[in-house]
Design a protein around this motif. Structure first.
Motif: not given
Length: 154
Positions: A42-52
């Motif tokens: 998956r793309q990094p944006a899909d894996v972790g959002s806002e450090g969560k």
């Protein structure tokens, strides 16, 4: 020649001791608590959002450090985690691992489940019970299945 049979285990034990001593001289004071990493397609944006961190890692968020970075070769994302505090050596010993009391097993399981949820949308589990009646073979399969959940291997 027949009297030197004892030399093989002695040399092997000596080599293992040297290897452990060299590993202990590294600059990382947390060498035993290395990052556990999985690659997620998956793309990094899909894996972790806002450090969560993604679920189920979010349940351990107060106890772990999480890194989300692009995987080498543009092959998805690397999701890495480790405990903030070093794991006590006694709880990482072989008897603790076999008894299922190594805290790193929980982190390994959470990483694998996060990968499964991100890629497939669900965590697949083996059908239970493995047999229709309690047999010695069924008990053995159940024990191995439970152990593989924490270690990642059978």
């Amino acid at each position: 020649m027949k009297k030197l049979w004892w030399a093989v285990p002695v040399v092997a034990a000596g080599a293992a001791a040297v290897r452990r001593a060299r590993a202990g001289n590294g600059t990382d004071d947390r060498a035993g608590d290395r990052w556990l990493t999985v690659s997620v397609y998956r793309q990094p944006a899909d894996v972790g959002s806002e450090g969560k961190p993604p679920p189920p890692l979010d349940g351990l968020a107060d106890l772990i450090d999480v890194q989300v970075r692009p995987a080498p070769g543009d092959r998805g994302t690397e999701l890495a985690a480790r405990y903030k505090e070093p794991v006590p050596p006694a709880s990482a010993s072989l008897p603790a691992r076999l008894a299922g009391q190594d805290p790193r097993q929980e982190l390994r399981r959470a990483l694998r489940e996060a990968k499964a949820l991100l890629e497939a949308g669900e965590v697949l589990r083996p059908d239970a019970p493995p047999t229709t009646r309690p047999t010695p073979g069924g008990k053995l399969v159940g024990m191995v299945t439970r152990r593989s959940g924490g270690e990642g291997v059978l």
